[in-house]
Design a protein around this motif. Sequence first.
Motif, PDB file in Angstrom:
ATOM      1  N   GLN A   1       0.833  -1.206   0.000  1.00  0.00           N
ATOM      2  CA  GLN A   1       0.000   0.000   0.000  1.00  0.00           C
ATOM      3  C   GLN A   1       0.868   1.256   0.000  1.00  0.00           C
ATOM      4  O   GLN A   1       2.012   1.246   0.463  1.00  0.00           O
ATOM      5  N   GLY A   2       0.285   2.348  -0.464  1.00  0.00           N
ATOM      6  CA  GLY A   2       0.983   3.635  -0.442  1.00  0.00           C
ATOM      7  C   GLY A   2       0.791   4.424  -1.728  1.00  0.00           C
ATOM      8  O   GLY A   2       1.006   5.627  -1.762  1.00  0.00           O
ATOM      9  N   GLY A   3       0.391   3.733  -2.800  1.00  0.00           N
ATOM     10  CA  GLY A   3       0.216   4.420  -4.073  1.00  0.00           C
ATOM     11  C   GLY A   3       1.564   4.764  -4.680  1.00  0.00           C
ATOM     12  O   GLY A   3       2.583   4.162  -4.334  1.00  0.00           O
ATOM     13  N   GLN A   4       1.562   5.722  -5.584  1.00  0.00           N
ATOM     14  CA  GLN A   4       2.822   6.119  -6.209  1.00  0.00           C
ATOM     15  C   GLN A   4       3.589   7.067  -5.299  1.00  0.00           C
ATOM     16  O   GLN A   4       4.785   6.901  -5.078  1.00  0.00           O
ATOM     17  N   ILE A   5       2.886   8.058  -4.763  1.00  0.00           N
ATOM     18  CA  ILE A   5       3.614   9.096  -4.029  1.00  0.00           C
ATOM     19  C   ILE A   5       4.192   8.556  -2.727  1.00  0.00           C
ATOM     20  O   ILE A   5       5.321   8.868  -2.368  1.00  0.00           O
ATOM     21  N   TYR A   6       3.426   7.720  -2.055  1.00  0.00           N
ATOM     22  CA  TYR A   6       3.933   7.145  -0.799  1.00  0.00           C
ATOM     23  C   TYR A   6       4.275   5.678  -0.996  1.00  0.00           C
ATOM     24  O   TYR A   6       4.058   4.842  -0.110  1.00  0.00           O
ATOM     25  N   ARG A   7       4.782   5.372  -2.161  1.00  0.00           N
ATOM     26  CA  ARG A   7       5.210   4.008  -2.476  1.00  0.00           C
ATOM     27  C   ARG A   7       6.232   3.543  -1.436  1.00  0.00           C
ATOM     28  O   ARG A   7       7.134   4.278  -1.062  1.00  0.00           O
ATOM     29  N   ARG A   8       6.070   2.309  -1.018  1.00  0.00           N
ATOM     30  CA  ARG A   8       6.996   1.810   0.005  1.00  0.00           C
ATOM     31  C   ARG A   8       8.167   1.082  -0.637  1.00  0.00           C
ATOM     32  O   ARG A   8       8.051   0.544  -1.735  1.00  0.00           O
ATOM     33  N   GLN A   9       9.259   1.054   0.086  1.00  0.00           N
ATOM     34  CA  GLN A   9      10.404   0.284  -0.385  1.00  0.00           C
ATOM     35  C   GLN A   9      10.185  -1.182  -0.018  1.00  0.00           C
ATOM     36  O   GLN A   9       9.372  -1.495   0.847  1.00  0.00           O
ATOM     37  N   PRO A  10      10.916  -2.091  -0.689  1.00  0.00           N
ATOM     38  CA  PRO A  10      10.776  -3.511  -0.339  1.00  0.00           C
ATOM     39  C   PRO A  10      11.104  -3.734   1.141  1.00  0.00           C
ATOM     40  O   PRO A  10      11.838  -2.943   1.744  1.00  0.00           O
ATOM     41  N   GLU A  11      10.572  -4.832   1.691  1.00  0.00           N
ATOM     42  CA  GLU A  11      10.676  -5.062   3.139  1.00  0.00           C
ATOM     43  C   GLU A  11      12.123  -5.098   3.632  1.00  0.00           C
ATOM     44  O   GLU A  11      12.404  -4.735   4.772  1.00  0.00           O
TER      45      GLU A  11
ATOM     46  N   LEU B   1      14.279   5.587  -7.687  1.00  0.00           N
ATOM     47  CA  LEU B   1      14.980   6.072  -6.510  1.00  0.00           C
ATOM     48  C   LEU B   1      14.255   5.655  -5.227  1.00  0.00           C
ATOM     49  O   LEU B   1      14.845   5.124  -4.294  1.00  0.00           O
ATOM     50  N   LYS B   2      12.952   5.875  -5.226  1.00  0.00           N
ATOM     51  CA  LYS B   2      12.166   5.685  -4.013  1.00  0.00           C
ATOM     52  C   LYS B   2      12.059   4.199  -3.658  1.00  0.00           C
ATOM     53  O   LYS B   2      12.260   3.807  -2.524  1.00  0.00           O
ATOM     54  N   ALA B   3      11.732   3.389  -4.663  1.00  0.00           N
ATOM     55  CA  ALA B   3      11.457   1.987  -4.362  1.00  0.00           C
ATOM     56  C   ALA B   3      12.728   1.159  -4.332  1.00  0.00           C
ATOM     57  O   ALA B   3      12.845   0.238  -3.540  1.00  0.00           O
ATOM     58  N   GLN B   4      13.656   1.461  -5.209  1.00  0.00           N
ATOM     59  CA  GLN B   4      14.791   0.555  -5.374  1.00  0.00           C
ATOM     60  C   GLN B   4      16.135   1.198  -5.052  1.00  0.00           C
ATOM     61  O   GLN B   4      17.171   0.562  -5.194  1.00  0.00           O
ATOM     62  N   ALA B   5      16.138   2.471  -4.661  1.00  0.00           N
ATOM     63  CA  ALA B   5      17.383   3.183  -4.396  1.00  0.00           C
ATOM     64  C   ALA B   5      18.316   3.146  -5.604  1.00  0.00           C
ATOM     65  O   ALA B   5      19.531   3.032  -5.466  1.00  0.00           O
ATOM     66  N   CYS B   6      17.724   3.208  -6.795  1.00  0.00           N
ATOM     67  CA  CYS B   6      18.512   3.261  -8.028  1.00  0.00           C
ATOM     68  C   CYS B   6      18.301   4.624  -8.677  1.00  0.00           C
ATOM     69  O   CYS B   6      17.265   5.252  -8.481  1.00  0.00           O
ATOM     70  N   THR B   7      19.272   5.045  -9.462  1.00  0.00           N
ATOM     71  CA  THR B   7      19.067   6.260 -10.247  1.00  0.00           C
ATOM     72  C   THR B   7      19.036   5.892 -11.717  1.00  0.00           C
ATOM     73  O   THR B   7      19.497   4.819 -12.102  1.00  0.00           O
ATOM     74  N   ILE B   8      18.482   6.782 -12.542  1.00  0.00           N
ATOM     75  CA  ILE B   8      18.374   6.471 -13.974  1.00  0.00           C
ATOM     76  C   ILE B   8      19.707   6.674 -14.675  1.00  0.00           C
ATOM     77  O   ILE B   8      19.884   6.233 -15.802  1.00  0.00           O
ATOM     78  N   GLY B   9      20.648   7.347 -14.022  1.00  0.00           N
ATOM     79  CA  GLY B   9      21.958   7.552 -14.619  1.00  0.00           C
ATOM     80  C   GLY B   9      22.850   8.274 -13.626  1.00  0.00           C
ATOM     81  O   GLY B   9      22.421   8.628 -12.520  1.00  0.00           O
TER      82      GLY B   9
END
Lengths: 385, 461
Positions: B38-48, B142-150
């Motif tokens: 739960q959280g939608g896009q704006i409050y998307r949660r990171q994996p457990e 960034l939010k969900a996976q701590a990755c950047t696009i570049g």
Amino acid sequence: MSQPVTPTTARADVIIVGGGLMGAATAFFSRQRGLSVILLERDLVGQYASGTNFGNVRRQGRFLPQLPLANRSRVIWGRLPELIGEDVEFLPSGHVRVAFKQQDSARLEQYAQDCKPYGLELELYSGRKAVERFPMLSPDVDCASFSPLDGHANPRLAAPAFGRAARRAGATVLEGAEVTNITRTSEDFVVETAKSQRFTAPLLQISSGAWAQKMAAAFGENLPFTPKAPQMGVTEPVPYRIQPVIGYASWVEEEGVYLRQVKRGNIIFGGGQRGTVDLVAKRARLDPLNTVRQMPHLERILPDFARLRVIRTWAGIEGYTEDDLPVMGPSARIPGLYYAFGFCGHGFQLGPGVGATMADLLATGQTEIPLAPFSIARFAQPSAQ
Amino acid sequence: MDKPVVIVVGAGPAGTRAAQTLAQAGLRPVVLDENRLQGGQIYRRQPENFSRPASKLYGASARSATALHTAFEALLPHIDYRPETLAWGISSNQLLTEHHQHVETLPFDAMIIAAGATDRIMPCPGWTLPGVFTLGGAQIALKAQACTIGAAPIFMGTGPLLYLVAWQYLRAGVKPRAVLDTSSFKTRMKGLSGLRHRPAILAQGIRYMADLLRTGVPLHAGITPVRVEKQENDTDLRVRGVTWRTARGQLRHTEGDAVGIGYGLRSETQLADLLKCDFAFDALSRQWLPVTDEDGATSQKGIYLAGDGAGIRGADAAESAGELAALRCLADLGRPVAQKEVECLRDALKPMNAFRHGLETGFPWPWKNAADLPDETVICRCENVTAGDIRRAAGPLDAPEVNRAKAFVRVGMGRCQGRMCGLAGTEILAAARNIPIEEAGRIRSAAPVKPLPAKIRGIMT
């Protein structure tokens, strides 16, 4: 497709009511025969059944006395890009009907015999040979009947292309021209539209598909008629591997699914149960549960289908008669009146042939194509005569 | 009478508050969530197994995010929560769902649709190259996976998300090469009268810009995208940078290895369309939206909309709108509802409407750019349809509106069903035919709302 100047009144040799594939092709071939033509389309040319059907260019499996018409149509399909100046993605890649039950296989074998006198040559593959010939098929297929010269085309393009070709050939093609009233004077039909346009012609063709019954009834030629909504869908694109159209030859409605892959890669499918139609709102009621019901049968034909995803579904509005045959040919009551409607979900392949044959009738009053089984007279009630 | 079945579609701010309000009234709503958490896009949660604190994930919105997550956890015993579940079709009075290839039919008495929004896209040449993302996609990485696009991203487009994402990247240690905004300063000033209705948000935005400027990130306003450039080596299709024009028309090039593009948001409206809700043209956002009253009731009995799916007003407004739609739903179901609460929520939403007006005025969708896109620009990336194809549909093939163009040249016919390309494609058609955009129509929705596996189990009725 509306023309820059909309005539408010005009006279022609023939008025065609309904700009589906039948009407558009008739307009084109009538021009080729030198008739002046006004085609009146309530909405957009080819918007309903003509534009939303599966796109089958299939002869095998048809009612046998319809094969001369289908053969004529097939010849025209083969000449299409030159004839109308536009590509409608006709691929003569063959058509396969597959049977899983022996009794269905027996019907395929019988049909392959019976259609020979009509010039339709089919190849039959039984058991293992079916999968050897068509490796994409399920190994459970009992019999495959292959019609090498059939194929498929893009229904979204075909009728509009005929409409444009008719216009280039000099026909008046009017879209957004809803016919509200048709009367007959001593020499002419007078056709009025919702925009108060008034057109006259000594010849009239009604080819308004699912909406044609009402118009025929107004001329005293009613018939049992049911609009239905066949349901189609399409998968995401995958590499182009499946050339022929494949249909499930079953006499159980729900099993009767079919599919074809377009060169772009998507697999288009249809068949099974049909949805209902709202003729007033001009909407087919698409039931997504029918899509769910199609899936196992599609997988039964083509096991790899199960690995794909469905990206879109749609339904069309088609007219069905009681005997599953169209109404085509002259009126039994009114001289100068002609019909071409109610193609019961199998009209797309016939479209170009219907256009050429109706043009024969309109221009000369006769045609070499046998049309007796399709006469509206077969529905006449003795009491109404 | 049995408890009425109310379905809430979406578990972002609007869906969560709607479900909470229904549960408080003693109902047990079904909550459908496409996401895993739960959280939608704006409050998307990171994996457990990720452990970044909320302050890092959500910045200034950390408190709201945590509050929404906590409220939802407390709600779980009182709702029928179905994560990873797609609402994909309507059959009579049943909603069709899909979860791990299982299809179910859910009969319902009422439905609150809180389906959210996606990035609004104006294509430009090169936008389909690997390395180009939507702003929302760049943020989710960034939010969900701590990755950047570049490592050297360029952010281009307009709207508050442009600056927020650039700032989030900066904070994550990836300095953007530039922020290229199609809205000019002058345009933004026009939006100010609306934006100042939410001073805290406005102040936040100004702070993001200030932080970016202070660290030397160039912010350009009033730009026109020319193209996203690829590496000169033919075998390497990755992004090399962006060519753009300044407000004065000078050609510029910014080097970078990734691009985030977005021009505000567009509402997800397919379910409302499948439910036959009336739509009306919204001149402010230049798109067709389902018609709702101020509480979110649509033209269809028992169908309500809340959150960005009903028009873009942002997360805080979505929470109020979710609650309000649920109260309206309860009232329509004959349940007692405190009128004071309703009035309170209506009042809370008023400044949000003014703020929305400010956003659309200050950071407008650069629709005029569509007319100037070169013919070879891909517009519909699912079907590889170019601007030239759409112009051919508009001209020689004489398609009067976008569904006819779709039939002729396949624009909007692919996997996303026009959700990404529909707005720009329609602008191109309207420009080519020289007709007002509202006359060019909107792409009709069809089931499945999103791709549906062919291998489905469950109902076979």
